[in-house]
Design an enzyme around this catalytic site. Sequence first.
Site, PDB file in Angstrom:
ATOM      1  N   ASP A   1      -3.591   4.789   2.052  1.00  0.00           N
ATOM      2  CA  ASP A   1      -2.777   3.605   1.810  1.00  0.00           C
ATOM      3  C   ASP A   1      -1.884   3.752   0.584  1.00  0.00           C
ATOM      4  O   ASP A   1      -0.843   3.100   0.494  1.00  0.00           O
ATOM      5  CB  ASP A   1      -3.676   2.377   1.631  1.00  0.00           C
ATOM      6  CG  ASP A   1      -4.341   1.965   2.927  1.00  0.00           C
ATOM      7  OD1 ASP A   1      -3.847   2.363   3.993  1.00  0.00           O
ATOM      8  OD2 ASP A   1      -5.356   1.243   2.865  1.00  0.00           O
TER       9      ASP A   1
ATOM     10  N   ASP B   1      -2.307   2.794  12.039  1.00  0.00           N
ATOM     11  CA  ASP B   1      -3.338   3.815  12.225  1.00  0.00           C
ATOM     12  C   ASP B   1      -4.651   3.231  12.709  1.00  0.00           C
ATOM     13  O   ASP B   1      -5.611   3.963  12.947  1.00  0.00           O
ATOM     14  CB  ASP B   1      -3.540   4.645  10.949  1.00  0.00           C
ATOM     15  CG  ASP B   1      -4.203   3.877   9.806  1.00  0.00           C
ATOM     16  OD1 ASP B   1      -4.358   2.646   9.915  1.00  0.00           O
ATOM     17  OD2 ASP B   1      -4.556   4.521   8.797  1.00  0.00           O
TER      18      ASP B   1
ATOM     19  N   HIS C   1      -2.482  -2.271  10.131  1.00  0.00           N
ATOM     20  CA  HIS C   1      -1.929  -0.924  10.042  1.00  0.00           C
ATOM     21  C   HIS C   1      -1.864  -0.266  11.422  1.00  0.00           C
ATOM     22  O   HIS C   1      -2.784  -0.413  12.230  1.00  0.00           O
ATOM     23  CB  HIS C   1      -2.773  -0.046   9.126  1.00  0.00           C
ATOM     24  CG  HIS C   1      -2.780  -0.499   7.699  1.00  0.00           C
ATOM     25  ND1 HIS C   1      -3.541   0.101   6.727  1.00  0.00           N
ATOM     26  CD2 HIS C   1      -2.090  -1.491   7.075  1.00  0.00           C
ATOM     27  CE1 HIS C   1      -3.331  -0.495   5.565  1.00  0.00           C
ATOM     28  NE2 HIS C   1      -2.459  -1.476   5.756  1.00  0.00           N
TER      29      HIS C   1
ATOM     30  N   CYS D   1      -8.054   6.178   6.801  1.00  0.00           N
ATOM     31  CA  CYS D   1      -7.696   5.315   5.669  1.00  0.00           C
ATOM     32  C   CYS D   1      -8.144   5.919   4.346  1.00  0.00           C
ATOM     33  O   CYS D   1      -7.485   5.731   3.315  1.00  0.00           O
ATOM     34  CB  CYS D   1      -8.338   3.934   5.816  1.00  0.00           C
ATOM     35  SG  CYS D   1      -7.995   3.099   7.370  1.00  0.00           S
TER      36      CYS D   1
END
Length: 538
Positions: A232, A355, A353, A517
Amino acid sequence: RYEFWSILPKISLDVDADRDGIVEKNNPNKGSWKWGPDGHGAVLLVNCDSETSKWKRPDLQQNYISNESDLKDMTKMVLRTNGPTELPEGYRLIMYISQGDSERIRVYRSTYRGEGKGKFLYLGKEAETNFYVEGLQFADKGFDGLITINLSLFEPIGPGIPERPIFTDTVVLRVSPWIMTPNTLNPIEVYVCSTDDNNQFLRGMRSLVARSGYRLKICHEYMNRGDRWMQDEMEFGFVDSPHKQFPVVLDSPRDGCLVDFPYYELLGPDFGYVTREAHKREVNTLDSFGNLEVSPPVTVRGKSYPLGRIIIGVAFPIATQGRNMTQVVQDFLWAQKVQDPIALFSDWLCVGHVDEFLSFVPARDRKGFRLLLASPDAGYKLFRRLQKEGYGQSELFDGQYVLSCDILEEKENCIDWNRDVLKRELGLDEGDIIDLPILFKLVEIDQAMRAVAYYPDMVNMIVLGKNLGIPKPFGPIVKRRCALETEMCNLLEPLGLNCTFIDDFTSYHQLQGEVHCGSNVRREPFDFKWWNMVLDEI
């Protein structure tokens, strides 16, 4: 004056207009810029690395040349003259740029310190003078990346009358874009954080990275201060020119406790740094770079994207409310041009997000990759089948049972909307997509119901060549093996991929994140040269 015109000096301002790494003499195309393999025009790098490791700051923040290696980050420009020993009285040779470009470049004369707007001495006879052009800004909103440098010979007219140019030479340069690297490129090194509760995750990552043959860099607690979300905080990319290439980290505006890591640990010689700060103080979770991905190279309806396409997540296009990635970051990404971004709907997720529901893995067939999509429908069908086979009372975790709890929620419609966008914008067929069995549940956040993964989100993986580090899902045990792990292996191993399941349940999943993440990968740059792209200029 007649005598001067009879011996008018030959003057040429030259750059590497044919992009072969050599400054040729008076290339007829040096005054314009064209994309493509038969294109022309010089390339300029933003000098965003730091030649010093102590008291570091990007070189572009100082108006002098640190050392000889600093010159290699700049674009060489040569003034060639052949004429009389000196110019007649009142004649001046001046190099100049527009007022706007004066904030975007500096020009250094060899062995001379100072900014490059203004006049300099005519050397006379047959001579060459080297100049070095330093890029100060990437392309962005209001700046297309093109720089024009002019050289004019001015003659005097008379008292009180402005001098006029009798000769002008022009060169045009384009600033190298910042270019992201997709999962299909080879890794160089992997970054993770060490915290007081992620030892099990670190053991799994160490083993995976060592087995894959890459370097592992650990950000310890004195630097991360408990912030474990390495993906991030930053995104790796690179800049490229015919004479130089180096990695550049894009620092996100989230500025958590990892805020110092990209600048103080990565910025250095031949390692650049760039960031974009939000105009408003408040940033939201969509400004973290788990919400910034890039596809492998694709061809869409006959149009080639040899560097792939950037993917970001935003609110639904017709929504009057919702979270979006901050506009300054979007403006920066769109201005780079060579990885034309795609905006997906990610605001339906609690963290928001991209992802969390997509990833790309290499493949030996078709387009050279597969798009992996989280699929509640695939998860629901898998658990229905297990239930029919008599495993309905098999435990997942925390005493939950296959399809016997009431919090399994489907969010297939949101993913299907994104699926259609990705198929259209990446030129994909159904055979290019693999649906992973992942279920979501709804939680309330900011007075809105949004989704989080019910069990560890297996699409949120790290890709290291053919080796995948996948969140361990802790699914029901069927025939002495996790049924979800079995399904993942059945889907991915036929592609020549190896599945390793990493326990991130306590240290990441319960904090609404997963393996991807909590990690980041710097990869080798593309072999393809961005200036060889064929683009339609706007």
